[in-house]
Design an enzyme around this catalytic site. Sequence first.
Site, PDB file in Angstrom:
ATOM      1  N   ASN A 204       1.581 -12.992  39.565  1.00 21.57           N
ATOM      2  CA  ASN A 204       2.431 -11.940  40.119  1.00 21.57           C
ATOM      3  C   ASN A 204       2.018 -10.567  39.595  1.00 21.57           C
ATOM      4  O   ASN A 204       1.958  -9.599  40.351  1.00 21.57           O
ATOM      5  CB  ASN A 204       3.902 -12.192  39.770  1.00 21.57           C
ATOM      6  CG  ASN A 204       4.567 -13.111  40.772  1.00 21.57           C
ATOM      7  OD1 ASN A 204       3.971 -13.450  41.780  1.00 21.57           O
ATOM      8  ND2 ASN A 204       5.787 -13.499  40.496  1.00 21.57           N
ATOM      9  N   PHE A 245      -3.210  -7.356  49.467  1.00 26.98           N
ATOM     10  CA  PHE A 245      -2.355  -6.613  48.531  1.00 26.98           C
ATOM     11  C   PHE A 245      -2.937  -5.263  48.141  1.00 26.98           C
ATOM     12  O   PHE A 245      -2.819  -4.809  47.011  1.00 26.98           O
ATOM     13  CB  PHE A 245      -2.014  -7.479  47.298  1.00 26.98           C
ATOM     14  CG  PHE A 245      -0.897  -8.437  47.630  1.00 26.98           C
ATOM     15  CD1 PHE A 245      -1.102  -9.452  48.546  1.00 26.98           C
ATOM     16  CD2 PHE A 245       0.371  -8.282  47.080  1.00 26.98           C
ATOM     17  CE1 PHE A 245      -0.075 -10.303  48.915  1.00 26.98           C
ATOM     18  CE2 PHE A 245       1.403  -9.134  47.442  1.00 26.98           C
ATOM     19  CZ  PHE A 245       1.173 -10.150  48.363  1.00 26.98           C
ATOM     20  N   GLY A 249       1.977   2.192  50.178  1.00 33.51           N
ATOM     21  CA  GLY A 249       3.290   2.399  50.792  1.00 33.51           C
ATOM     22  C   GLY A 249       4.307   2.841  49.757  1.00 33.51           C
ATOM     23  O   GLY A 249       3.930   3.402  48.721  1.00 33.51           O
ATOM     24  N   CYS A 256      11.080 -11.471  43.346  1.00 33.91           N
ATOM     25  CA  CYS A 256      10.192 -11.903  42.255  1.00 33.91           C
ATOM     26  C   CYS A 256       9.546 -10.761  41.487  1.00 33.91           C
ATOM     27  O   CYS A 256       9.681 -10.679  40.262  1.00 33.91           O
ATOM     28  CB  CYS A 256       9.077 -12.780  42.813  1.00 33.91           C
ATOM     29  SG  CYS A 256       9.627 -14.413  43.266  1.00 33.91           S
ATOM     30  N   LYS A 316      10.673  -6.551  52.767  1.00 34.17           N
ATOM     31  CA  LYS A 316       9.451  -6.697  53.572  1.00 34.17           C
ATOM     32  C   LYS A 316       9.877  -7.258  54.923  1.00 34.17           C
ATOM     33  O   LYS A 316      11.002  -7.759  55.063  1.00 34.17           O
ATOM     34  CB  LYS A 316       8.433  -7.610  52.876  1.00 34.17           C
ATOM     35  CG  LYS A 316       8.854  -9.063  52.756  1.00 34.17           C
ATOM     36  CD  LYS A 316       7.715  -9.892  52.193  1.00 34.17           C
ATOM     37  CE  LYS A 316       8.043 -11.369  52.230  1.00 34.17           C
ATOM     38  NZ  LYS A 316       6.972 -12.213  51.719  1.00 34.17           N
TER      39      LYS A 316
HETATM   40  C1  UDX Z   1       5.817 -12.573  45.876  1.00 45.77           C
HETATM   41  C2  UDX Z   1       4.484 -13.299  45.633  1.00 45.77           C
HETATM   42  O1  UDX Z   1       3.608 -13.050  46.736  1.00 45.77           O
HETATM   43  C3  UDX Z   1       4.718 -14.789  45.446  1.00 45.77           C
HETATM   44  O2  UDX Z   1       3.507 -15.436  45.150  1.00 45.77           O
HETATM   45  C4  UDX Z   1       5.706 -15.005  44.317  1.00 45.77           C
HETATM   46  O3  UDX Z   1       5.968 -16.369  44.139  1.00 45.77           O
HETATM   47  C5  UDX Z   1       7.011 -14.243  44.584  1.00 45.77           C
HETATM   48  O4  UDX Z   1       6.720 -12.867  44.820  1.00 45.77           O
HETATM   49  P1  UDX Z   1       7.437 -12.130  47.966  1.00 45.77           P
HETATM   50  O5  UDX Z   1       8.348 -11.449  47.006  1.00 45.77           O
HETATM   51  O6  UDX Z   1       8.036 -13.074  48.951  1.00 45.77           O
HETATM   52  O7  UDX Z   1       6.344 -12.992  47.143  1.00 45.77           O
HETATM   53  O8  UDX Z   1       6.680 -11.005  48.795  1.00 45.77           O
HETATM   54  P2  UDX Z   1       5.207 -10.423  49.033  1.00 45.77           P
HETATM   55  O9  UDX Z   1       4.809 -10.707  50.417  1.00 45.77           O
HETATM   56  O10 UDX Z   1       4.280 -10.839  47.966  1.00 45.77           O
HETATM   57  O11 UDX Z   1       5.506  -8.852  48.924  1.00 45.77           O
HETATM   58  C6  UDX Z   1       6.070  -8.280  47.738  1.00 45.77           C
HETATM   59  C7  UDX Z   1       6.290  -6.792  47.893  1.00 45.77           C
HETATM   60  O12 UDX Z   1       5.064  -6.084  47.833  1.00 45.77           O
HETATM   61  C8  UDX Z   1       6.957  -6.369  49.202  1.00 45.77           C
HETATM   62  O13 UDX Z   1       7.922  -5.366  48.900  1.00 45.77           O
HETATM   63  C9  UDX Z   1       5.809  -5.799  50.015  1.00 45.77           C
HETATM   64  O14 UDX Z   1       6.239  -4.832  50.954  1.00 45.77           O
HETATM   65  C10 UDX Z   1       4.953  -5.184  48.938  1.00 45.77           C
HETATM   66  N1  UDX Z   1       3.513  -5.088  49.269  1.00 45.77           N
HETATM   67  C11 UDX Z   1       2.781  -6.224  49.492  1.00 45.77           C
HETATM   68  C12 UDX Z   1       2.898  -3.842  49.327  1.00 45.77           C
HETATM   69  O15 UDX Z   1       3.535  -2.789  49.134  1.00 45.77           O
HETATM   70  N2  UDX Z   1       1.545  -3.774  49.584  1.00 45.77           N
HETATM   71  C13 UDX Z   1       0.796  -4.896  49.792  1.00 45.77           C
HETATM   72  O16 UDX Z   1      -0.425  -4.760  49.997  1.00 45.77           O
HETATM   73  C14 UDX Z   1       1.435  -6.157  49.741  1.00 45.77           C
END
Ligand code: UDX
Length: 426
Positions: A204, A245, A249, A256, A316
């Site tokens: 994470n 990732f 933004g 998490c 998200k």
């Molecule tokens: C995350 C991890 O991906 C997962 O492996 C873990 O078990 C729990 O946390 P999740 O919280 O469901 O999962 O969302 P994720 O899709 O990973 O996005 C997390 C946050 O990062 C969101 O707010 C998203 O908008 C943001 N994000 C993601 C970005 O700002 N930029 C990116 O490139 C990717």
Amino acid sequence: MANIAVFGAGYIGLVTAACLADLGHTVAVRDIQQDRVDRLRAGEVPIHEPGLGELIARNTERLTFTLNADDALAGAEIVYICVDTPPTMAGDADLSRVWSVVNSLKGATDLRAVVVKSTVPVGTGARVRSVLNEAGLAHVGYAANPEFTAEGRAVADFMTPDRVVIGGSDEATVQLIADLHRGVDGPVEIMDVASAEMVKLASNAALMTKISFMNEIAVLCELTGADVELVAHAVGLDHRIGGHFLQAGIGWGGSCFPKDSEALKQLASNTGHHPQLLNAVIEVNNLQKRRAIQKLKQALGSLEGTQIALLGMTFKPGTDDMRESPSTVLAARLLAEGAKVRCWDPLAAQDLAEPWASTTRHDSPLEAVTGADAVILATAWPELREVSWEQAHGLMRRPVVFDGRNLLDPPAMRTLGFTYMSVGRA
Ligand code: UDX
């Protein structure tokens, strides 16, 4: 096929239980919330997760739901602990729910292994081991089997994962848990318990670091005239870095990342180590939201008495989850600046607490932007790309857009007459 008791019917517990049942195991799910158990027994799925409803429906004969720990444990060979571990007042992970499950295991005569899926500090497994030994359960194995589940794709993440991580106290336990995953399409990584616990926290943190890193590069792009979208794409083509990732933004949120980054930070601090890089990753993320409000103020002057449309509330797209959503910080900051906030979101619940209770909720993006002095795009909902921005321009009091997810095309928005701002694009 095994008899399994899953403790906790949240996102992780339900998905784990449904997927294990689909693999052929018999699973009893125990939760302490009456309402949740009632709904599950009635065939209702209390969370929004693609594919989960179908999975539960087609495995009803192997899947039961109960409030009673002893009922769940009757005949169980393996216990999966999937309860939540929210932050304590000190910022550490609160393990009270984990302990409450561990303390209920004493009479479970058929038990062969206890597995923790909840995200816990490194060292938790060793502590659970000694509690099990003291409870006369020294013969019961222990394993850490962390989840890497992203909301909205939890079932796929379980069935076709990048890896299954199993940290076990002994070979037989590790084999038992690995066998449960027969049918899961992904490599199994076997290690000691502490390392498995760390894999979860480090994974994470690595993901958050990538996002915050690109958000910092985005600021530098703005200062130098570069475009972060072009930069992130080309940087991500380097296979050593990878393209995921790197989306700039208003930052990360969710159930998490914020909690786990804080827990890792406190885990480091408790050992006397100053986690410099992690602290910076968290700080960049906090600043990203403040910068959004700063940009609006630059365009509008004071926000006092303005109407701001906030499009997207969840952390998200593809989820109804509002936990630690960057939007919540934006709503609170806008209200504090004296603005009126007009919201739209396709999935967020209607009856939310403050700051949302002080905002108005609208059925469509166009309704929300009517009479607005500015729009903030806060969640990357695909619907926002489909909005007729030409029509929106006609409905707004002042045509100012801050695109916090870089969803729209800057030249097209400027051609329509918008003062258009985004993240890291000149
Ligand atoms: C995350 C991890 O991906 C997962 O492996 C873990 O078990 C729990 O946390 P999740 O919280 O469901 O999962 O969302 P994720 O899709 O990973 O996005 C997390 C946050 O990062 C969101 O707010 C998203 O908008 C943001 N994000 C993601 C970005 O700002 N930029 C990116 O490139 C990717």
